[in-house]
Motif scaffolding. Structure first.
Motif, PDB file in Angstrom:
ATOM      1  N   ARG A 108       0.819  -1.211   0.000  1.00 30.47           N
ATOM      2  CA  ARG A 108       0.000   0.000   0.000  1.00 30.47           C
ATOM      3  C   ARG A 108       0.856   1.265   0.000  1.00 30.47           C
ATOM      4  O   ARG A 108       0.321   2.371  -0.128  1.00 30.47           O
ATOM      5  N   TYR A 109       2.172   1.096   0.154  1.00 32.80           N
ATOM      6  CA  TYR A 109       3.092   2.232   0.162  1.00 32.80           C
ATOM      7  C   TYR A 109       4.003   2.165  -1.065  1.00 32.80           C
ATOM      8  O   TYR A 109       4.433   1.092  -1.481  1.00 32.80           O
ATOM      9  N   LYS A 110       4.281   3.324  -1.604  1.00 29.28           N
ATOM     10  CA  LYS A 110       5.255   3.446  -2.693  1.00 29.28           C
ATOM     11  C   LYS A 110       6.533   4.023  -2.091  1.00 29.28           C
ATOM     12  O   LYS A 110       6.490   4.956  -1.291  1.00 29.28           O
ATOM     13  N   ILE A 111       7.675   3.463  -2.492  1.00 31.71           N
ATOM     14  CA  ILE A 111       8.945   3.825  -1.879  1.00 31.71           C
ATOM     15  C   ILE A 111       9.766   4.729  -2.786  1.00 31.71           C
ATOM     16  O   ILE A 111       9.921   4.458  -3.976  1.00 31.71           O
ATOM     17  N   ARG A 112      10.297   5.780  -2.197  1.00 34.55           N
ATOM     18  CA  ARG A 112      11.346   6.556  -2.848  1.00 34.55           C
ATOM     19  C   ARG A 112      12.634   6.339  -2.058  1.00 34.55           C
ATOM     20  O   ARG A 112      12.685   6.597  -0.847  1.00 34.55           O
ATOM     21  N   TYR A 113      13.665   5.807  -2.715  1.00 38.50           N
ATOM     22  CA  TYR A 113      14.923   5.525  -2.032  1.00 38.50           C
ATOM     23  C   TYR A 113      15.785   6.783  -1.955  1.00 38.50           C
ATOM     24  O   TYR A 113      15.848   7.573  -2.904  1.00 38.50           O
ATOM     25  N   LEU A 114      16.437   6.942  -0.813  1.00 38.41           N
ATOM     26  CA  LEU A 114      17.379   8.036  -0.605  1.00 38.41           C
ATOM     27  C   LEU A 114      18.786   7.468  -0.676  1.00 38.41           C
ATOM     28  O   LEU A 114      19.092   6.463  -0.038  1.00 38.41           O
ATOM     29  N   ASN A 115      19.622   8.124  -1.442  1.00 36.26           N
ATOM     30  CA  ASN A 115      20.973   7.625  -1.685  1.00 36.26           C
ATOM     31  C   ASN A 115      21.825   8.843  -2.026  1.00 36.26           C
ATOM     32  O   ASN A 115      22.035   9.156  -3.185  1.00 36.26           O
ATOM     33  N   ARG A 116      22.279   9.544  -0.986  1.00 34.34           N
ATOM     34  CA  ARG A 116      22.961  10.811  -1.226  1.00 34.34           C
ATOM     35  C   ARG A 116      24.038  11.049  -0.178  1.00 34.34           C
ATOM     36  O   ARG A 116      23.980  10.515   0.924  1.00 34.34           O
ATOM     37  N   ARG A 117      25.013  11.877  -0.544  1.00 32.00           N
ATOM     38  CA  ARG A 117      26.165  12.132   0.314  1.00 32.00           C
ATOM     39  C   ARG A 117      26.171  13.581   0.777  1.00 32.00           C
ATOM     40  O   ARG A 117      25.778  14.482   0.041  1.00 32.00           O
ATOM     41  N   PHE A 173       4.216  10.562   9.681  1.00 30.75           N
ATOM     42  CA  PHE A 173       3.215  11.635   9.671  1.00 30.75           C
ATOM     43  C   PHE A 173       1.826  11.028   9.520  1.00 30.75           C
ATOM     44  O   PHE A 173       1.554  10.303   8.558  1.00 30.75           O
ATOM     45  N   TRP A 174       0.977  11.321  10.520  1.00 28.72           N
ATOM     46  CA  TRP A 174      -0.398  10.853  10.494  1.00 28.72           C
ATOM     47  C   TRP A 174      -1.328  12.019  10.207  1.00 28.72           C
ATOM     48  O   TRP A 174      -1.255  13.071  10.868  1.00 28.72           O
ATOM     49  N   ILE A 175      -2.212  11.857   9.241  1.00 25.86           N
ATOM     50  CA  ILE A 175      -3.282  12.821   9.036  1.00 25.86           C
ATOM     51  C   ILE A 175      -4.288  12.654  10.170  1.00 25.86           C
ATOM     52  O   ILE A 175      -4.487  11.541  10.668  1.00 25.86           O
ATOM     53  N   ALA A 176      -4.904  13.747  10.582  1.00 25.23           N
ATOM     54  CA  ALA A 176      -5.839  13.711  11.710  1.00 25.23           C
ATOM     55  C   ALA A 176      -6.869  12.607  11.527  1.00 25.23           C
ATOM     56  O   ALA A 176      -7.512  12.504  10.480  1.00 25.23           O
ATOM     57  N   GLY A 177      -6.981  11.757  12.541  1.00 22.95           N
ATOM     58  CA  GLY A 177      -7.965  10.681  12.528  1.00 22.95           C
ATOM     59  C   GLY A 177      -7.499   9.400  11.872  1.00 22.95           C
ATOM     60  O   GLY A 177      -8.196   8.384  11.955  1.00 22.95           O
ATOM     61  N   ALA A 178      -6.333   9.404  11.231  1.00 22.82           N
ATOM     62  CA  ALA A 178      -5.842   8.207  10.535  1.00 22.82           C
ATOM     63  C   ALA A 178      -5.140   7.273  11.511  1.00 22.82           C
ATOM     64  O   ALA A 178      -4.500   7.710  12.474  1.00 22.82           O
ATOM     65  N   SER A 179      -5.248   5.976  11.273  1.00 19.88           N
ATOM     66  CA  SER A 179      -4.590   4.987  12.122  1.00 19.88           C
ATOM     67  C   SER A 179      -3.232   4.569  11.579  1.00 19.88           C
ATOM     68  O   SER A 179      -2.427   3.974  12.289  1.00 19.88           O
ATOM     69  N   GLU A 180      -2.957   4.873  10.315  1.00 15.81           N
ATOM     70  CA  GLU A 180      -1.688   4.517   9.690  1.00 15.81           C
ATOM     71  C   GLU A 180      -1.063   5.771   9.098  1.00 15.81           C
ATOM     72  O   GLU A 180      -1.767   6.670   8.629  1.00 15.81           O
ATOM     73  N   PRO A 181       0.262   5.850   9.110  1.00 12.46           N
ATOM     74  CA  PRO A 181       0.907   7.068   8.609  1.00 12.46           C
ATOM     75  C   PRO A 181       0.744   7.236   7.096  1.00 12.46           C
ATOM     76  O   PRO A 181       0.821   6.270   6.343  1.00 12.46           O
ATOM     77  N   ALA A 182       0.533   8.477   6.690  1.00  9.64           N
ATOM     78  CA  ALA A 182       0.516   8.799   5.262  1.00  9.64           C
ATOM     79  C   ALA A 182       1.931   8.857   4.714  1.00  9.64           C
ATOM     80  O   ALA A 182       2.176   8.574   3.540  1.00  9.64           O
ATOM     81  N   LEU A 183       2.874   9.192   5.587  1.00 10.86           N
ATOM     82  CA  LEU A 183       4.278   9.308   5.227  1.00 10.86           C
ATOM     83  C   LEU A 183       5.101   8.591   6.281  1.00 10.86           C
ATOM     84  O   LEU A 183       4.924   8.815   7.484  1.00 10.86           O
ATOM     85  N   ASP A 184       5.995   7.721   5.843  1.00 12.53           N
ATOM     86  CA  ASP A 184       6.838   6.943   6.750  1.00 12.53           C
ATOM     87  C   ASP A 184       8.258   6.983   6.187  1.00 12.53           C
ATOM     88  O   ASP A 184       8.515   6.457   5.104  1.00 12.53           O
ATOM     89  N   LEU A 185       9.165   7.646   6.896  1.00 12.12           N
ATOM     90  CA  LEU A 185      10.537   7.801   6.421  1.00 12.12           C
ATOM     91  C   LEU A 185      11.485   7.061   7.356  1.00 12.12           C
ATOM     92  O   LEU A 185      11.332   7.124   8.577  1.00 12.12           O
ATOM     93  N   TRP A 186      12.463   6.375   6.771  1.00 12.07           N
ATOM     94  CA  TRP A 186      13.498   5.680   7.554  1.00 12.07           C
ATOM     95  C   TRP A 186      14.845   6.040   6.967  1.00 12.07           C
ATOM     96  O   TRP A 186      15.051   5.949   5.747  1.00 12.07           O
ATOM     97  N   ASN A 187      15.778   6.469   7.826  1.00 11.01           N
ATOM     98  CA  ASN A 187      17.097   6.912   7.392  1.00 11.01           C
ATOM     99  C   ASN A 187      18.199   6.267   8.213  1.00 11.01           C
ATOM    100  O   ASN A 187      18.023   5.989   9.407  1.00 11.01           O
ATOM    101  N   MET A 227       8.428   6.295   2.362  1.00  8.29           N
ATOM    102  CA  MET A 227       7.305   5.416   2.016  1.00  8.29           C
ATOM    103  C   MET A 227       6.013   6.217   2.109  1.00  8.29           C
ATOM    104  O   MET A 227       5.662   6.717   3.178  1.00  8.29           O
ATOM    105  N   ILE A 228       5.336   6.362   0.972  1.00 10.73           N
ATOM    106  CA  ILE A 228       4.135   7.193   0.886  1.00 10.73           C
ATOM    107  C   ILE A 228       2.941   6.284   0.631  1.00 10.73           C
ATOM    108  O   ILE A 228       2.941   5.482  -0.318  1.00 10.73           O
ATOM    109  N   LYS A 229       1.929   6.422   1.467  1.00  9.46           N
ATOM    110  CA  LYS A 229       0.749   5.564   1.331  1.00  9.46           C
ATOM    111  C   LYS A 229      -0.052   5.963   0.102  1.00  9.46           C
ATOM    112  O   LYS A 229      -0.308   7.139  -0.144  1.00  9.46           O
ATOM    113  N   ARG A 230      -0.447   4.955  -0.640  1.00  9.21           N
ATOM    114  CA  ARG A 230      -1.214   5.207  -1.855  1.00  9.21           C
ATOM    115  C   ARG A 230      -2.644   5.617  -1.497  1.00  9.21           C
ATOM    116  O   ARG A 230      -3.237   5.099  -0.547  1.00  9.21           O
ATOM    117  N   PRO A 231      -3.225   6.528  -2.266  1.00  7.82           N
ATOM    118  CA  PRO A 231      -4.611   6.931  -2.042  1.00  7.82           C
ATOM    119  C   PRO A 231      -5.575   5.883  -2.600  1.00  7.82           C
ATOM    120  O   PRO A 231      -5.155   4.861  -3.156  1.00  7.82           O
TER     121      PRO A 231
END
Length: 376
Positions: A160-169, A270-284, A303-307
């Motif tokens: 349900r999430y689409k991933i954007r990978y971070l790879n930077r210096r 990041f949770w939108i008000a009232g949501a039980s799962e994050p709309a945005l989930d970042l791991w670094n 990781m961005i949750k799909r609408p």
């Protein structure tokens, strides 16, 4: 002469000065954790990939059977980098004289002295695992690898999430990156991209090896960028800011952002008000590249949750990439300026007052190692 990661750990036990008095910018990352050092896509079958951890050169290779392995990136013979060699089957051959090493680091073949191959010295191997599209190594004591907790990132395996990978210096100590993300009071830095943002600090908590802070935000001027709008508003296109009363400004919205450092990793949800799962989930994870640990390489995932209409996220992905690239560029710029100030002064002179950052700095120093003890 490069010093090994093991030497750093050994020197730490002899340190007389307590961690509480150590300069945070002179604190080395503890190697006894699992660290991502490459994208899985970068380690192609039959190819070698060079990387490093705190100045220790590492070569990643993917054998014919598909599994990746990690070795010291120096041939035991003449110290030439194995990453300049050839991967054959489940072993890697030095490009200089053809010495061959298997995944355990043992020398298994010397072309011109086959009868002496078993007596030839091997190279160090690193415990290696793949997960979430990343290659992880354990650069510390290999006997501890099985006991060390492996990063748990559930959203990375959630379709349900689409991933954007971070790879930077970035040309700065890893602690600057931890502080930058934890302290959301720096929204003024991003005013050109995001407009005027009011930050509401809702509290901080910390424990042994972790620290976190909770925030909410309200736009007070300017328009929301398309990429940010879609990530945080789930396609509800709230372009115009409604007039804000004094009461509204005094009350934080129902949205919540939690930023947490679980040493040595960092996350943002990041949770939108009232949501039980994050709309945005970042791991670094910020990997020290050089021996002085004043350069770091970020490996991470947004990781961005799909609408409900899943195709919308794919359609607007270029806008999301553009927006996040702009934010990261500004963060890197300011952190590198912080590093320049430290270099000019020779010590950390930050006058920090924010409780969330004070907690974070304690966690990084208490769990890190003394960088100054490394032998030259």
């Amino acid at each position: 002469m490069e010093s090994s990661i093991g030497e750093v750990a050994e020197a730490a036990t002899a340190l007389e000065t307590g961690a509480a008095h150590r300069d945070i910018r002179k604190t080395a990352l503890d190697p006894n954790f699992w660290y991502p050092v490459a994208r899985s896509a970068e380690v192609r079958a039959g190819k070698a990939h060079s990387c490093s951890f705190a100045g220790a050169p590492i070569v990643l290779a993917r054998g014919k059977q598909g599994a990746a392995f990690a070795l010291e990136d120096r041939c035991a013979h003449r110290q030439a980098p194995l990453s300049a060699g050839v991967v054959e089957g489940e072993r890697i051959r030095c490009g200089y004289h053809g010495w061959a090493y298997d995944a355990s680091g043992a020398c298994v073949f010397v072309p011109y002295a086959a009868e002496c191959s078993r007596a030839a010295p091997g190279v160090r191997s690193y415990p290696c695992r793949e997960a979430y599209g990343l290659v992880f190594v354990f650069p510390g004591d290999p006997a501890l690898a099985a006991l060390a907790p492996f990063p748990d990132v559930p959203s990375a395996n959630d379709r349900r999430y689409k991933i954007r990978y971070l790879n930077r210096r970035a040309q700065c100590h890893y602690s600057f990156m931890h502080e930058n993300l934890m302290d959301m009071n720096h929204q003024f830095l991003h005013r050109r991209l995001m407009g005027g943002i009011k930050t509401y600090f809702l509290g901080n908590r910390s424990g042994d090896g972790w620290a976190e802070a909770t925030y909410s935000f309200r736009r007070v001027s300017g328009r929301q960028p398309l990429g940010e709008n879609f990530i945080l508003n789930r396609g509800q296109w709230r372009w115009k800011r409604a007039p804000l009363s004094a009461e509204a400004l005094a009350t934080p919205p129902g949205d919540r952002m939690v930023i947490r450092t679980d040493y040595p990793y960092q996350s943002l949800k990041f949770w939108i008000a009232g949501a039980s799962e994050p709309a945005l989930d970042l791991w670094n994870c910020y990997i020290p590249v050089d021996r002085a640990q004043r350069i770091n390489h970020t490996f991470g995932m947004i990781m961005i949750k799909r609408p409900k209409h899943r195709f919308l996220l794919d359609l607007l992905w270029p806008a999301i990439v553009w927006f996040t690239n702009g934010i990261f560029a500004e963060d890197r710029w300011i952190c590198e300026l912080e590093q320049a100030a430290f270099d000019a002064q020779g010590e950390d002179r930050n006058q920090e007052i924010f409780p969330a950052i004070l907690d974070l700095r304690r966690v990084l120093v208490e769990n890190g190692l003394p960088l100054e003890t490394r032998r030259g």
